[in-house]
Every structure is written in structure tokens, then in C-alpha cells.
Write an enzyme that holds these catalytic residues in place. Structure first.
Site, PDB file in Angstrom:
ATOM      1  N   ASP A   1       0.892  -1.289   0.123  1.00 19.20           N
ATOM      2  CA  ASP A   1      -0.031  -0.139  -0.041  1.00 19.20           C
ATOM      3  C   ASP A   1       0.937   1.204   0.025  1.00 19.20           C
ATOM      4  OD1 ASP A   1      -2.336   1.557  -0.008  1.00 19.20           O
ATOM      5  OD2 ASP A   1      -3.071   0.429   1.921  1.00 19.20           O
TER       6      ASP A   1
ATOM      7  N   HIS B   1      -2.776  -0.426  -3.642  1.00 17.90           N
ATOM      8  CA  HIS B   1      -3.312   1.028  -3.476  1.00 17.90           C
ATOM      9  C   HIS B   1      -4.117   1.674  -4.425  1.00 17.90           C
ATOM     10  CE1 HIS B   1      -3.287   5.117  -1.859  1.00 17.90           C
ATOM     11  NE2 HIS B   1      -2.873   5.515  -3.195  1.00 17.90           N
TER      12      HIS B   1
ATOM     13  N   GLU C   1      -0.031   4.531   1.914  1.00 18.64           N
ATOM     14  CA  GLU C   1      -0.062   5.372   2.865  1.00 18.64           C
ATOM     15  C   GLU C   1       0.923   5.225   4.092  1.00 18.64           C
ATOM     16  OE1 GLU C   1      -2.634   4.026   1.520  1.00 18.64           O
ATOM     17  OE2 GLU C   1      -4.141   5.381   1.107  1.00 18.64           O
TER      18      GLU C   1
ATOM     19  N   HIS D   1      -7.569   4.855   7.784  1.00 17.63           N
ATOM     20  CA  HIS D   1      -8.541   4.715   7.260  1.00 17.63           C
ATOM     21  C   HIS D   1      -8.941   3.157   6.869  1.00 17.63           C
ATOM     22  CE1 HIS D   1      -5.970   4.615   3.564  1.00 17.63           C
ATOM     23  NE2 HIS D   1      -6.896   3.953   3.049  1.00 17.63           N
TER      24      HIS D   1
HETATM   25 ZN   LIG Z   1      -3.784   3.013   0.060  1.00 17.26          ZN
END
Ligand SMILES: [Zn+2]
Length: 286
Positions: A34, A86, A36, A143
Site C-alpha cells: 500500500d 493502493h 499510506e 482509514h
Molecule cells: Zn492505500
């Protein structure tokens, strides 16, 4: 009757083939990446294709991915599958990914999503660039999935993406052995899965990120993934006994998935003995 020399030849050939088998024992490692939780990422624009620094962080994504691939190879991996996990899942450019790895990029229609490609043939799962679930304090860009999710739980266990992805791996008896991201996700994932290996590349201070340099993060990821994959037998696949009941709380309601119930405003439940069916319902309503 076996002569002495033929017995010796038999012994030598047995030892040789045993050695060969040991060297060639297949070990497949699955790496879900991912954005973030990459070193330095702090703003949504850092991980959005329209953001001014997206290309910079995209290169860091490839570098952290390749560090994990190198760690897996150093631990004896014979095959590595990288899943771009992502957004549109087209962040990793094929030519930038380690040549020894295969790359799974693009959206897939099935419920596995960030774990598309996982099956029983894998020996270990590695998470890179991960983030904590929605609502986690002291976390960077926390999130769950779309950002519309307030909370997602299965059988009463509130899950971050790393949690339900670990459950998907658990369906195939594959343990998650490593997570990299901010301090909050490393702590959160260890709380669910136990003391797996991890690298906290940054921590949140008042919505800002205090973190290590990308180079330092890559070095730590390489070394720690190697340790994690070598010690993979210490880690158990993550399994919650079925049948499964999910509770999904969202900001914006989506159309009801067949078989799901609306418990109250913004809250849905769905039950099935099949975890992947539950994830289908989640994906449809998240
Ligand atoms: Zn992501």
C-alpha cells in the site's frame, strides 16, 4: 548384492539429491504493498496520482517493495509475487520492480482485492506501506478501504485492512510475517496477529509525520523481512473460527448486498460460513 563402490555411489547420489532438494525447496512469498504507510508519506496528495509529489512517493513505493523482495530472496524465496494494493493498483511501474518478482497490478473483481493472487502455494505474507484502520488515534492517513468505512468487524473483532487481509491469507493457511508502516499500524497488527516482525518507518505527531529517511527504511525492511521469512514457522496463520458475521458501519450508505441486513442508519450486517462471501458483501457496501 551391492559392492562397496556401488554402495558408495548410492550414498553419494542420495546425499547429492537431498542437497539439491534442500536448495530447490520452493518457497513463495506474497508481498502486498500500500502507499499510506511508506516512509515520509503524510498527505493524501502524496498518494494521489494528481498530487505534486506522487511520482516521488511512487518511486519510494517501488524502493520499499524491492527492499522487501530482496529480504525475501535472501531468506530463500524461490518465487515472489508483489500485489500493488493502493487505489487503482497501478502505482508500481513494472520496470521499477525487482526482476526476480512477479507483479500483480490493476483492479480485480474478486473479494481478495489487496490479496489477489494469494493461494495455498505461498509460505509467507509481507505487508509494506500499510496504515492503521479508520478511527485509530496517533496514526498517519488512517482509514479502512474506501474512506467511507467507519468500522468493519468480523465476529466482534474490529479489523484494519491488514487484519482482514491476514484473514484472507489464513483461508489458505499462510501466515503474515511482517508489516511496515507507521508506528500505529505496526502496533495494531501485532495486537491482532501476535508479535510478527515489523518496521515502523514513521510516527504521528499532531497529524504530522516524524520518520526515518527512505534509505534507512529500505535497509531496515530488507533486513527485517529476511528475518521474518526465515522464521516464518514461528508465525501462525490468522484465523477466526466461522461462521462469520460482519458489522459494517459507513458514512454513506450503499445499496444493500443480497442477504445483508440494515441494522440501523449507516450499519449493516451480513453472515456466511464463507469468509470470502463476507468480503464480497463488504466490498459491495463499503
Ligand atoms: Zn492505500
Amino acid at each position: 548384492m551391492r559392492t562397496r563402490s556401488s554402495a558408495l555411489a548410492f550414498l553419494v547420489s542420495t546425499l547429492l539429491s537431498a542437497g539439491l532438494t534442500a536448495r530447490q525447496a520452493p518457497l513463495k512469498v506474497f508481498i502486498s504493498v500500500d502507499m499510506e504507510g511508506l516512509a515520509g508519506v503524510v498527505a493524501n496528495s502524496d498518494v494521489s496520482p494528481t498530487g505534486p509529489d506522487y511520482e516521488h512517493f511512487r518511486a519510494i513505493m517501488a524502493a520499499e517493495t524491492n527492499a522487501a523482495v530482496e529480504g525475501a530472496l535472501a531468506a530463500g524465496a524461490t518465487e515472489v509475487l508483489v500485489r500493488d494494493s493502493h487505489g487503482s493498483k497501478t502505482n508500481l511501474l513494472p520496470a521499477h520492480v525487482h526482476p526476480a518478482a512477479r507483479l500483480l497490478r490493476g483492479q480485480s473483481v474478486g473479494p481478495k482485492n489487496m490479496m489477489e493472487g494469494i493461494d495455498k502455494s505461498f509460505g509467507a505474507v509481507v505487508f509494506v506501506g500499510y496504515h492503521a484502520k479508520a478511527g485509530t488515534p496517533n496514526a498517519i492517513l488512517e482509514h479502512t478501504s474506501t474512506g467511507n468505512v467507519v468500522d468493519f468487524s468480523i465476529n466482534g473483532v474490529s479489523l484494519p485492512e491488514a487484519g482482514y487481509n491476514a484473514m484472507v491469507a489464513g483461508v489458505y493457511d499462510v501466515p503474515v510475517v511482517f508489516v511496515a508502516g507507521d508506528r500505529a499500524v505496526v502496533d495494531q497488527v501485532r495486537g491482532l496477529l501476535g508479535p510478527i516482525e515489523g518496521v515502523a518507518v514513521k510516527e504521528e505527531i499532531g497529524d504530522a509525520s516524524n520518520g526515518m529517511s527512505p534509505t534507512e527504511a529500505q535497509e531496515k525492511i530488507r533486513k527485517t523481512v529476511e528475518t521474518a521469512v526465515r522464521n516464518r514457522s514461528k508465525f501462525k496463520p490468522y484465523k477466526i473460527p466461522g461462521p462469520y458475521t460482519m458489522v459494517l458501519k459507513v458514512k454513506q450508505e450503499r445499496p444493500l448486498f443480497p442477504g445483508a441486513q440494515r441494522a440501523r442508519e449507516g450499519e449493516f450486517t451480513f453472515a456466511s460460513p464463507d469468509l470470502l462471501e463476507v468480503l464480497k458483501a463488504f466490498n459491495a457496501m463499503k
